[in-house]
Structures are given as structure tokens and as C-alpha cells.
Design an enzyme around this catalytic site. Structure first.
Site, PDB file in Angstrom:
ATOM      1  N   HIS A 156     -57.890  13.211  47.578  1.00 10.81           N
ATOM      2  CA  HIS A 156     -56.805  12.531  47.828  1.00 10.81           C
ATOM      3  C   HIS A 156     -55.854  11.658  46.806  1.00 10.81           C
ATOM      4  CE1 HIS A 156     -58.405  12.815  51.949  1.00 10.81           C
ATOM      5  NE2 HIS A 156     -59.576  12.573  51.562  1.00 10.81           N
ATOM      6  N   SER A 277     -36.767  14.422  24.593  1.00  7.56           N
ATOM      7  CA  SER A 277     -35.904  14.224  25.647  1.00  7.56           C
ATOM      8  C   SER A 277     -34.361  13.824  24.776  1.00  7.56           C
ATOM      9  CB  SER A 277     -35.860  12.867  26.687  1.00  7.56           C
ATOM     10  OG  SER A 277     -34.594  12.135  26.795  1.00  7.56           O
ATOM     11  N   LYS A 283     -39.781  10.151  24.315  1.00  7.68           N
ATOM     12  CA  LYS A 283     -40.425  11.134  25.432  1.00  7.68           C
ATOM     13  C   LYS A 283     -40.977  12.241  24.800  1.00  7.68           C
ATOM     14  CE  LYS A 283     -39.794  11.276  29.353  1.00  7.68           C
ATOM     15  NZ  LYS A 283     -38.931  11.377  30.584  1.00  7.68           N
ATOM     16  N   GLU A 290     -45.196  22.108  33.310  1.00  5.88           N
ATOM     17  CA  GLU A 290     -44.437  22.273  34.393  1.00  5.88           C
ATOM     18  C   GLU A 290     -43.763  23.535  34.726  1.00  5.88           C
ATOM     19  OE1 GLU A 290     -42.368  17.566  34.191  1.00  5.88           O
ATOM     20  OE2 GLU A 290     -41.942  19.075  32.440  1.00  5.88           O
TER      21      GLU A 290
END
Ligand code: ARG
Length: 462
Positions: A156, A277, A283, A290
């Protein structure tokens, strides 16, 4: 002129060509189509349709075209031909005149395309099989590099029980082994040759179908001509095997994205598999991971798309089936890319073993041990679970880990808790007690890693 021009008084409209032509994408099967054509010309010679000289001229011209195709030296974009089969035949006819026009004797594009695409899928599965083996290798090396690293295990997405990082790596090895065995099952099942099935009803010429099948590397011919020209199960299965494998990659990507997050801080990814970024200078984004996760969308879509296309098609060939190609071609490309980038990500990644261990120690991940400790003192597990729960509440109130609680505080929760409990609550003890097959003890994980390294050696040679 189109292969079927004789019956028509006027040509195709531009829009018809747009909807109908498949050369813009089926040219990827050029090598397979030419290979199939060479074998067909030999079958026609053996059947007495072509003489030796004719067959040898055809094979020479096709051989030259095959070399050009293998070297990527053919520009298909300017060709007016409808599909790869017409393209190859037009080339042959341009080179050999009427002799080229003999090759299609007894053959249909229906058995031809079914054969070509099987060959194409088989070739790509061979490459992807190798990609899976490479990824298994990368996971095993990762496990080896970080043999003693411990991470929190989650259920979970709540910290549940600690596990060795190698145990995590080996979990994905299991998934990849299943993917591999699915590829092998599929390769065995699709190993039948449609060529010689004609348009749908078989061929009148005395070709030796067993020999054709063997020459093309199949174990046997397809047994029913109607089925042979209209079966696309092998494409659907490839899409399913790809979808399952991509789902595994996506779960691995998701784990790593989370481990890499500022919140977890378990690992860093290499500069070569991340991007920055345009606005926020600090970043470093896990784009490769992804995209491994994101590309599942289109691959699962291709599976669904072809299932819907095939559903309700009457026997035998229908042009709807030309729609089997683009999704499958895209799937093979994306699947290959994702398996390869996964290797690069694993090779580039550095694990922050300190942070992992710290996190594994937090979150009361050893509460089950306290319960098991009480079970050893003959307290029923249900009661022990309850007592351990009360100890966690008390520890949270004091802002302490279970192992940092005073013995008096623990004894006030249950009198049977003695100072030997601290030993049980240590991280290593929590891990190493799980020493049954499949568990996360150091001993079982080391043994599993050793076995998988041996298996991998054999796989690499398979
Ligand atoms: N381009 C077609 C395909 O990919 C080849 C088969 C055409 N057959 C036909 N009867 N029109 O399916």
C-alpha cells in the site's frame, strides 16, 4: 500498373491509394518478402513451373535486391507500388521482363503476407529475447553491486518490512524470466508456415509445402489454408507478451521514480538518462523511467486495437487485416527501446545505501518481529499482534523507534517482554529470520543471486 489491373478500366483515386497502400509501413518486411520469394521460386522449379535457368535468374535478381534491402539502400518513398509484395514483383519484372511475371504462379499476397509477417515477428522476437536477457544481466549486476543494501519493502506504499535491495532486483528477474518463457512459447506456437495456402483454398501446383516450411525456418506447414491466410493470433500474442513485459518495466520504473524522489532519496540517476527543466535550474527529471511507464499506453492500445479489428471478421482474408502492421511495428520498436534504456538506467544509477538503511529502520517495520517474539513465548499470534500494536502506539507517542523504548515501558505493555527483545528488533535479525525459500534473508538472497547468475550464463548462450 497494379498487380490486379486487368479487371479494371480506370486507376485508383488518390484518396483510395491513401487508404489502401501499405508500402509506407510494410516496407519493413522487405527482407522477409524477398526471402519468401526466393524460396517460392525454388518450390516452383521443383514443381516444374520454372526451369533451372529461369529460377536461377530470379534468385540472382532477388538476391541483389535483398542485399540492398539489408543495407537500407532502397528508397521506398518514391515508389507508386501499393505494398511490399507489389514492389518486389515490380522490381523483378523491370529486371527480367516476362520471366518476373512468372513468380506469382500459385501464390497469393494472402499467403505471402501471412508468411512475411510471421518471419518479421520471429526476427524481432529474437532481438527482444536478447534485450530481456541483457536486462536480467543488468539487474543481477545491480544486485551484486549492492549485496548488503537494505531498503524498506512496501505494501500500500506504506513501509511494511525491510528487504535486501538484491531481493527487489531478483523480483524483477523473475518477471523477466516469465516474459522470456512467454516469448519462447509464442515462437514455438507460431512456427508454422502459411506459404502454399494460396488465396484461401490452397494451390493447384505441386509444391512441397514441408520443404518450403523448412527452408524458411519453420518446423511445419500450416494445416488449413483458410486458417493459414486469416490467422493473426501470432500478432495478437506478440502484442500481449509485449504488453505484459511493458507492464513489468513500468512497475520497475515506478519503483525507481519513487526511490529517486526527493522524499525517498534512495538513489541518484545518471546524467545520461535524465533531463533538466527549462525553467527550474535545480531539476533533474527521471524522463527515461517516466517514458518506460508512459509508453505502456500505446502498446496496450495496439493490443486492444487489433483485437477489435479481428473480432467478427469472416473467413478468410479481409483487408481489415492489413491494420495488423503499424501497431505491431510500433510495439516492437518501443518494446526494444524500453528494454535497452532500462539497462542504461540500472547501469547509471547509484544507490545511497545509508539513506536506504535509515528508511528501512523507520516506520515500525519491525513491529511484526515483536509479535513473532511474543509468539515464541507461547502467546497466540492474534493477541501478540494486538500487544505489538499497542507498543507501536506507545512508541509513536514518545517519538521513538520500538528498539529505542525502555524495557520498563515495553514491560508495562506486556510482562513477558524481556531485554532479549532488542536483539529481535535489530534490522539484520528482522531480515535474516526470513530464511525460507523465496524470503529475504541474506543467506536465501545470496543463494538465489548465485543461482540466477548461473542461469543467466546459460541463457546468454541459448
Ligand atoms: N498489403 C496487404 C496486407 O498487408 C497484402 C495482402 C493483400 N491481399 C489482397 N487480397 N488484397 O494485408
Amino acid at each position: 500498373m497494379a498487380l490486379w489491373g486487368g479487371r479494371f478500366k480506370s486507376g485508383s483515386s488518390d484518396m483510395f491509394k491513401q487508404v489502401n497502400d501499405s508500402l509506407p509501413f510494410d516496407h519493413v518486411m522487405a527482407v522477409e518478402d524477398i526471402f519468401g520469394s526466393i524460396i517460392w521460386s525454388r518450390a516452383l522449379k521443383n514443381a516444374g513451373v520454372l526451369n533451372e535457368d529461369e529460377q536461377s535468374q530470379i534468385e540472382t535478381v532477388l538476391g541483389n535486391l535483398k542485399t540492398q534491402a539489408e543495407e537500407g539502400n532502397i528508397d521506398f518513398s518514391e515508389s507508386p507500388e501499393e505494398d511490399i509484395h507489389s514492389f518486389v514483383e515490380a522490381y523483378l519484372t523491370k529486371e527480367l521482363g516476362d520471366l518476373g511475371r512468372k513468380l506469382h504462379t500459385g501464390r497469393s499476397r494472402n499467403d505471402q503476407v501471412a508468411t512475411d509477417f510471421r518471419l518479421w515477428v520471429r526476427n524481432h522476437l529474437g532481438e527482444i529475447r536478447q534485450d530481456c536477457i541483457n536486462l536480467i544481466g543488468a539487474l543481477l549486476q545491480c544486485a551484486n553491486r549492492h549485496e548488503s543494501a537494505v531498503i524498506p519493502g512496501y505494501t500500500h506504499l506504506q513501509r511494511a518490512q525491510p528487504v535486501y535491495f538484491a531481493h527487489w532486483s531478483l523480483a524483477y528477474v523473475e518477471m523477466l524470466k516469465r516474459d522470456l518463457s512467454r516469448i519462447d512459447d509464442l515462437l514455438a506456437r507460431m512456427n508454422q508456415c502459411p506459404l502454399g495456402s494460396g488465396a484461401l483454398a490452397g494451390t493447384t501446383f505441386a509444391v512441397d509445402r514441408q520443404q518450403i516450411a523448412e527452408s524458411l525456418g519453420f518446423s511445419s506447414p500450416c494445416l488449413n489454408s483458410l486458417d493459414a491466410v486469416s490467422d493473426r493470433d501470432f500478432v495478437l500474442e506478440m502484442l500481449f507478451v509485449a504488453s505484459t513485459s511493458m507492464m513489468h518495466l513500468s512497475r520497475m520504473a515506478e519503483d525507481l521514480i519513487f526511490y529517486n524522489s526527493g522524499e525517498a532519496g534512495f538513489l541518484q540517476l545518471g546524467d545520461d538518462v535524465t533531463s533538466g527543466s527549462s525553467l527550474m535550474p535545480q531539476k533533474k527529471n527521471p524522463d527515461a523511467l517516466e517514458l518506460m511507464r508512459g509508453k505502456c499506453g500505446r502498446v496496450f492500445g495496439h493490443l486492444q486495437g487489433l483485437l477489435v479489428t479481428m473480432k467478427g471478421l469472416p473467413l478468410a482474408y479481409n483487408k481489415d487485416m492489413q491494420e495488423d502492421k503499424e501497431g505491431a511495428i510500433d510495439t516492437a520498436n518501443q518494446w526494444h527501446i524500453c528494454l535497452c534504456i532500462a539497462v542504461e538506467v540500472l547501469n547509471s544509477m547509484s544507490l545511497n545505501e545509508e539513506a536506504c538503511r535509515k528508511a528501512a529502520q523507520q516506520g515500525y517495520a519491525n513491529a511484526t518481529e515483536l509479535a513473532d517474539y511474543l509468539v515464541a513465548k507461547n502467546i497466540p499470534f492474534r493477541t501478540a499482534h494486538d500487544i505489538a500494536g499497542q507498543a507501536v502506539v506507545a512508541a509513536i507517542e514518545k517519538g521513538l523507534a520500538l528498539e529505542d523504548m525502555e524495557i520498563s515501558d515495553l514491560q508495562s505493555i506486556h510482562k513477558d517482554i524481556d531485554s532479549d527483545v532488542y536483539e529481535c528488533l535489530q534490522l539484520e535479525s528482522v531480515l535474516n529470520k526470513r530464511d525460507q525459500l523465496g524470503g529475504t534473508s541474506k543467506q536465501t538472497v545470496t543463494k538465489a543471486l548465485y543461482i540466477e547468475l548461473e542461469n543467466w550464463d546459460a541463457l546468454k548462450r541459448s
